[in-house]
Design a protein around this motif. Sequence first.
Motif, PDB file in Angstrom:
ATOM      1  N   GLU A 157       0.800  -1.144  -0.121  1.00  0.00           N
ATOM      2  CA  GLU A 157       0.229  -0.202  -0.019  1.00  0.00           C
ATOM      3  C   GLU A 157       0.874   1.265  -0.073  1.00  0.00           C
ATOM      4  O   GLU A 157       0.331   2.203  -0.309  1.00  0.00           O
ATOM      5  CB  GLU A 157      -0.844   0.036   1.173  1.00  0.00           C
ATOM      6  N   PHE A 158       2.292   1.294   0.317  1.00  0.00           N
ATOM      7  CA  PHE A 158       2.934   2.383   0.486  1.00  0.00           C
ATOM      8  C   PHE A 158       3.773   2.540  -0.740  1.00  0.00           C
ATOM      9  O   PHE A 158       4.837   3.298  -0.616  1.00  0.00           O
ATOM     10  CB  PHE A 158       3.768   2.014   1.884  1.00  0.00           C
ATOM     11  N   HIS A 159       3.809   1.926  -1.577  1.00  0.00           N
ATOM     12  CA  HIS A 159       4.402   1.987  -3.005  1.00  0.00           C
ATOM     13  C   HIS A 159       3.275   2.346  -4.113  1.00  0.00           C
ATOM     14  O   HIS A 159       2.468   1.755  -4.215  1.00  0.00           O
ATOM     15  CB  HIS A 159       5.026   0.437  -2.946  1.00  0.00           C
ATOM     16  N   GLY A 160       4.347   3.148  -5.165  1.00  0.00           N
ATOM     17  CA  GLY A 160       3.355   3.603  -6.129  1.00  0.00           C
ATOM     18  C   GLY A 160       3.051   2.317  -7.327  1.00  0.00           C
ATOM     19  O   GLY A 160       2.179   2.407  -7.966  1.00  0.00           O
ATOM     20  N   TYR A 161       4.207   1.478  -7.459  1.00  0.00           N
ATOM     21  CA  TYR A 161       4.135   0.373  -8.307  1.00  0.00           C
ATOM     22  C   TYR A 161       4.286  -0.816  -7.365  1.00  0.00           C
ATOM     23  O   TYR A 161       5.143  -0.954  -6.594  1.00  0.00           O
ATOM     24  CB  TYR A 161       5.072   0.463  -9.206  1.00  0.00           C
ATOM     25  N   PRO A 162       3.491  -1.971  -7.570  1.00  0.00           N
ATOM     26  CA  PRO A 162       2.439  -2.048  -8.713  1.00  0.00           C
ATOM     27  C   PRO A 162       1.188  -1.358  -8.322  1.00  0.00           C
ATOM     28  O   PRO A 162       0.242  -1.244  -9.369  1.00  0.00           O
ATOM     29  CB  PRO A 162       2.167  -3.623  -8.503  1.00  0.00           C
ATOM     30  N   GLY A 163       0.773  -0.453  -7.419  1.00  0.00           N
ATOM     31  CA  GLY A 163      -0.288   0.241  -7.108  1.00  0.00           C
ATOM     32  C   GLY A 163      -1.424  -0.413  -6.883  1.00  0.00           C
ATOM     33  O   GLY A 163      -1.744  -1.615  -6.970  1.00  0.00           O
ATOM     34  N   LEU A 164      -2.585   0.469  -6.562  1.00  0.00           N
ATOM     35  CA  LEU A 164      -3.902  -0.049  -6.520  1.00  0.00           C
ATOM     36  C   LEU A 164      -4.484  -0.918  -7.212  1.00  0.00           C
ATOM     37  O   LEU A 164      -5.006  -2.104  -7.012  1.00  0.00           O
ATOM     38  CB  LEU A 164      -4.652   1.255  -6.045  1.00  0.00           C
ATOM     39  N   HIS A 165      -4.291  -0.708  -8.420  1.00  0.00           N
ATOM     40  CA  HIS A 165      -5.060  -1.397  -9.838  1.00  0.00           C
ATOM     41  C   HIS A 165      -4.371  -2.680  -9.660  1.00  0.00           C
ATOM     42  O   HIS A 165      -5.307  -3.813 -10.101  1.00  0.00           O
ATOM     43  CB  HIS A 165      -4.731  -0.611 -11.014  1.00  0.00           C
ATOM     44  N   LEU A 166      -3.312  -3.004 -10.069  1.00  0.00           N
ATOM     45  CA  LEU A 166      -2.534  -4.124 -10.022  1.00  0.00           C
ATOM     46  C   LEU A 166      -2.699  -5.219  -8.804  1.00  0.00           C
ATOM     47  O   LEU A 166      -2.758  -6.586  -8.972  1.00  0.00           O
ATOM     48  CB  LEU A 166      -0.979  -4.150 -10.546  1.00  0.00           C
ATOM     49  N   MET A 167      -2.629  -4.592  -7.772  1.00  0.00           N
ATOM     50  CA  MET A 167      -2.851  -5.246  -6.377  1.00  0.00           C
ATOM     51  C   MET A 167      -4.309  -5.819  -6.313  1.00  0.00           C
ATOM     52  O   MET A 167      -4.464  -6.690  -6.028  1.00  0.00           O
ATOM     53  CB  MET A 167      -2.445  -4.685  -5.246  1.00  0.00           C
ATOM     54  N   ALA A 168      -5.071  -4.965  -6.977  1.00  0.00           N
ATOM     55  CA  ALA A 168      -6.577  -5.563  -6.811  1.00  0.00           C
ATOM     56  C   ALA A 168      -6.654  -6.624  -7.731  1.00  0.00           C
ATOM     57  O   ALA A 168      -7.670  -7.662  -7.629  1.00  0.00           O
ATOM     58  CB  ALA A 168      -7.613  -4.178  -7.145  1.00  0.00           C
ATOM     59  N   VAL A 169      -5.976  -6.394  -9.182  1.00  0.00           N
ATOM     60  CA  VAL A 169      -6.220  -7.578  -9.962  1.00  0.00           C
ATOM     61  C   VAL A 169      -5.740  -8.876  -9.344  1.00  0.00           C
ATOM     62  O   VAL A 169      -6.046  -9.938  -9.545  1.00  0.00           O
ATOM     63  CB  VAL A 169      -5.446  -7.311 -11.346  1.00  0.00           C
ATOM     64  N   LEU A 170      -4.547  -8.816  -8.654  1.00  0.00           N
ATOM     65  CA  LEU A 170      -3.855  -9.792  -8.010  1.00  0.00           C
ATOM     66  C   LEU A 170      -4.773 -10.577  -7.170  1.00  0.00           C
ATOM     67  O   LEU A 170      -5.226 -11.767  -6.866  1.00  0.00           O
ATOM     68  CB  LEU A 170      -2.626  -9.729  -7.294  1.00  0.00           C
ATOM     69  N   ARG A 171      -5.438  -9.835  -6.159  1.00  0.00           N
ATOM     70  CA  ARG A 171      -6.662 -10.246  -5.616  1.00  0.00           C
ATOM     71  C   ARG A 171      -7.646 -10.900  -5.965  1.00  0.00           C
ATOM     72  O   ARG A 171      -8.377 -11.761  -5.720  1.00  0.00           O
ATOM     73  CB  ARG A 171      -6.897  -9.300  -4.510  1.00  0.00           C
ATOM     74  N   GLU A 172      -8.155 -10.222  -7.028  1.00  0.00           N
ATOM     75  CA  GLU A 172      -9.343 -10.718  -7.727  1.00  0.00           C
ATOM     76  C   GLU A 172      -9.058 -12.094  -8.679  1.00  0.00           C
ATOM     77  O   GLU A 172      -9.939 -12.984  -8.446  1.00  0.00           O
ATOM     78  CB  GLU A 172      -9.720  -9.677  -8.857  1.00  0.00           C
ATOM     79  N   SER A 173      -7.796 -12.351  -8.937  1.00  0.00           N
ATOM     80  CA  SER A 173      -7.304 -13.470  -9.487  1.00  0.00           C
ATOM     81  C   SER A 173      -7.401 -14.626  -8.651  1.00  0.00           C
ATOM     82  O   SER A 173      -7.812 -15.762  -9.018  1.00  0.00           O
ATOM     83  CB  SER A 173      -6.138 -13.274 -10.302  1.00  0.00           C
ATOM     84  N   ALA A 174      -6.988 -14.337  -7.300  1.00  0.00           N
ATOM     85  CA  ALA A 174      -6.832 -15.188  -6.428  1.00  0.00           C
ATOM     86  C   ALA A 174      -8.414 -15.951  -5.982  1.00  0.00           C
ATOM     87  O   ALA A 174      -8.630 -16.786  -5.728  1.00  0.00           O
ATOM     88  CB  ALA A 174      -6.149 -14.665  -5.196  1.00  0.00           C
ATOM     89  N   ALA A 175      -9.149 -14.592  -5.774  1.00  0.00           N
ATOM     90  CA  ALA A 175     -10.307 -14.914  -5.466  1.00  0.00           C
ATOM     91  C   ALA A 175     -11.184 -15.631  -6.253  1.00  0.00           C
ATOM     92  O   ALA A 175     -12.011 -16.774  -6.115  1.00  0.00           O
ATOM     93  CB  ALA A 175     -11.213 -13.702  -4.956  1.00  0.00           C
TER      94      ALA A 175
END
Length: 917
Positions: A57-75
């Motif tokens: 959360e404290f880094h610009g990359y990979p950022g909110l978008h890519l981290m959300a995609v990672l979580r969605e893929s896992a879900a």
Amino acid sequence: MSKDANSVEKRIDRFFSGPGARADDWRDLVEAAKVWARVGNRAAYDAALAELSVTEEFHGYPGLHLMAVLRESAAAGDGATSFALATKIAQALATRSFRQHAGDWSAKDEGNGDVPELVPPSFGGPTTRRPYFETLIVTGVSSTQWPALAAEWRKLRRPVDGFIYEPVIVGSLEDAFCATMLNPDIAAVIINEGFGLRSRHDAPVLRSIMATAGLKDEADASALRLAQIIKKVRPELDLYMISNRDVEELAGNPEANVVRRIFYSVEELLELHLSILEGIQDRYDTPFFDNLKKYAQRPIGTFHALPIARGKSIFKSDWIRDMGEFYGPNLFLAESSATTGGLDSMLEPTGNIKKAQEKAARALGADRVFFVTNGTSTSNKMAVQALLAPGDIAIVDRNCHKSHHYGMVLAGAQPLYVEAFPMTEYSMYGAVPLKTIKQALLNAKADGRLDRVKMVDLTNCTFDGHIYNTRRVMEECLAIRPDLIFLWDEAWFGFARFSPFLRRRTAMGAANEIEAWMHDPKSVVAYEKQQAELGKNPSDEVLLKTRLIPDPRQIRLRVYQTNSTHKSMSAIRQGSMLSVKDVEFHTVEQQFKEAVFTHASTSPNQQLIASLDISRRQMELEGYGLVANAIEIAFAIRHAVNNNPLISKYFRVLGADAMVPAQYRQSGFTDYLAAGVNWANTLKSLDEDEFCLDPTRMTLVCGTAGYDGTQFKGILASDHNIQVNKTSRNSVLVQSNINNTRSDVAHLIRVLAEIAGEIDRGLAQGGANARKTFEARVTSLMKDVPDLPNFSHFHPSFRGDAGAKTNEGDIRTGFYAAYDVAGCEHIRLNDPEIDRRLKAGPELVSANFVIPYPPGFPIMVPGQVITQETIDFMRKLDVKEIHGYDAKEGLKLVRTEALAKIGRPKPAAAPKLKAAS
């Protein structure tokens, strides 16, 4: 911290883990994703992703978008997509390609052609490389609105911008602090009002620190308080504040000086964007280097005494053209002996060198900085000559660099040598205990000579990594004499300014803290309370035991710091900076200029000056992350050596508990890698302990492997292409710096493992005799070590005006006594005459500095009486390099008859004739 130690309890406030640990976490995620995609076990992946998501959360990359995609893929149970995206992100982080390539920000692996709207084409627009940074935005808006807020900021990007940045958004003071500490890419901070105090995540160590800072409830989460906290830990950052209240009143508040600019609400978002870029440009600008590049591109006819300027004598030659091919044309195009036409004078800077030095002063927390192109040896001699006059007394660490001793000779000052604590087992000294320094001052006071003690001259950190509690030393000395000058030789410690952990232990860091304390009304209260407790005439014994508080109304803060910029930053060899924080500098400015004229070359190297300018730029913009990486590299080496079953049989890196005696570690701190050590108790050590150990300087004991330091250094260099720093009788000094990588660590550990394996096999195959020979060699190196000789005293001939309790001497007269050839004699070290004179006299008096390498400090100085312990040490030395000593000639001594002439009272001056009436 080791990965095993961190895995027990992962928290956002574990700041010992730097960029390398983050990369390891991503590699672990990739491995877990690979297992899930191939085997079907996703539990490890879910755990790794959950852990990683907190700090990401404290880094610009990979950022909110890519981290959300990672979580969605896992879900969604999509292991293949999770593996592909995690791999892509890990590779982009490892190569840092995300800073320039928009395709890395896409969730799909289709190159630059599939870029989501959140990364507009301008990200990679210009063909020239644009430096990338991240901007922290602290806001009170709901986290559900953060993606939209980030999108608004990205829309401000323009192809004409010289830099590109990505927003990092947090919603609390604790998260803002953690982001500032964990993310070295943050270069600017925007603080809105309305954010909370507490983090959404676990941060108990952080909260224990916050409690000491008085941050207890939500009312403490003010924008101004956060700005002050961030500025203290990372002073290089540009801070911007957005307020919905009376911004005029806020702007006029002196406490808001930490903020670069204050804006009202969000009425001028583009102006804020431009302000951020302007702030970065201000740090990016290198006045001298920029002008030197322009100068190199001009068609210039040179009619001055520098044939290599423009490179014609090089590139037209059939015989030395290879030099030009090796260095390239720019080196010669940028050479000139001129100080006009866009360049400047080092001796009297008025243009771009002056501006470059002003930027360096800002970066180092000084009032002014001088560039020096002859190394810190020259910086030290300049400071000593400018600040001391003949007859002045200076308290000096006897084991300091030879430049300080020679500076005393040049100035005619009288060194009052004080001794560091010995580390006899490793044939090295530590640092000078504060009690010893205070005793020297109190002795001078008792002799009525305190007014002549002008300076305290100490090395911080020492060659082997001992760091003083600079603030405590200065405060307690100022309590005895409030206008003392302090010269701190921080040749090896220049990088420490850019570490929030180590900064407090630097001269400038401590001086700034003392200055702030002086202006706090509580300082006078604390001083007067202690005076009431001490009474009118406290004994020396009481004063030595008491942590003295100076009178803030009487202090004249005079602090000088020298740094070998080339030793810890990206400067060319011999690049040095001298930092000044002296309220009385106006009284010594002219003599300081004279010292510069005396020592500085009138033909300074242009490339060296430019590298000083560049090194400042780098450290202001990325020094925080580079230093964090150097510390992390050091921890990796320490852990790998001391925990490898094979290597640790024969080698070990000494911890703080072995390098600093327990009485100087009042906090109880043992070592950075000890069980239970965290950020909080390390800070306690850095604040309270008399001495700490620079983690980047590692004493690697090799005597337990049967090698002396010089021998082992040679093996590493000639057989394994590894260069190390200094040596002692049974150790070598390994130093990590901003240049090192994890690959360097792997190479070192591999080599140590190979050498340890060879020793193991040799002992196994050699039988009892081999084992016996090996053990005898180890015993010789580790047990049969010579006692380290302390400074004895100056001969009475060089103490004509000395006090009864102090041991200062006229080193200048001693130095020039050696110029009288007839007045000197030579006696070989093993001549029985040495032993006879030690017992029966006359005394042996050194005519030289005698400096063995190792240990690298003078065991004899001119005018010193030589004692039995010094002779014993010399006779046991097995080093090849001893400056000031010729084994064929023997010790150079001042003859007894010559000493009598030196000590004889000077004839009275002839009476002046009266003028004719």
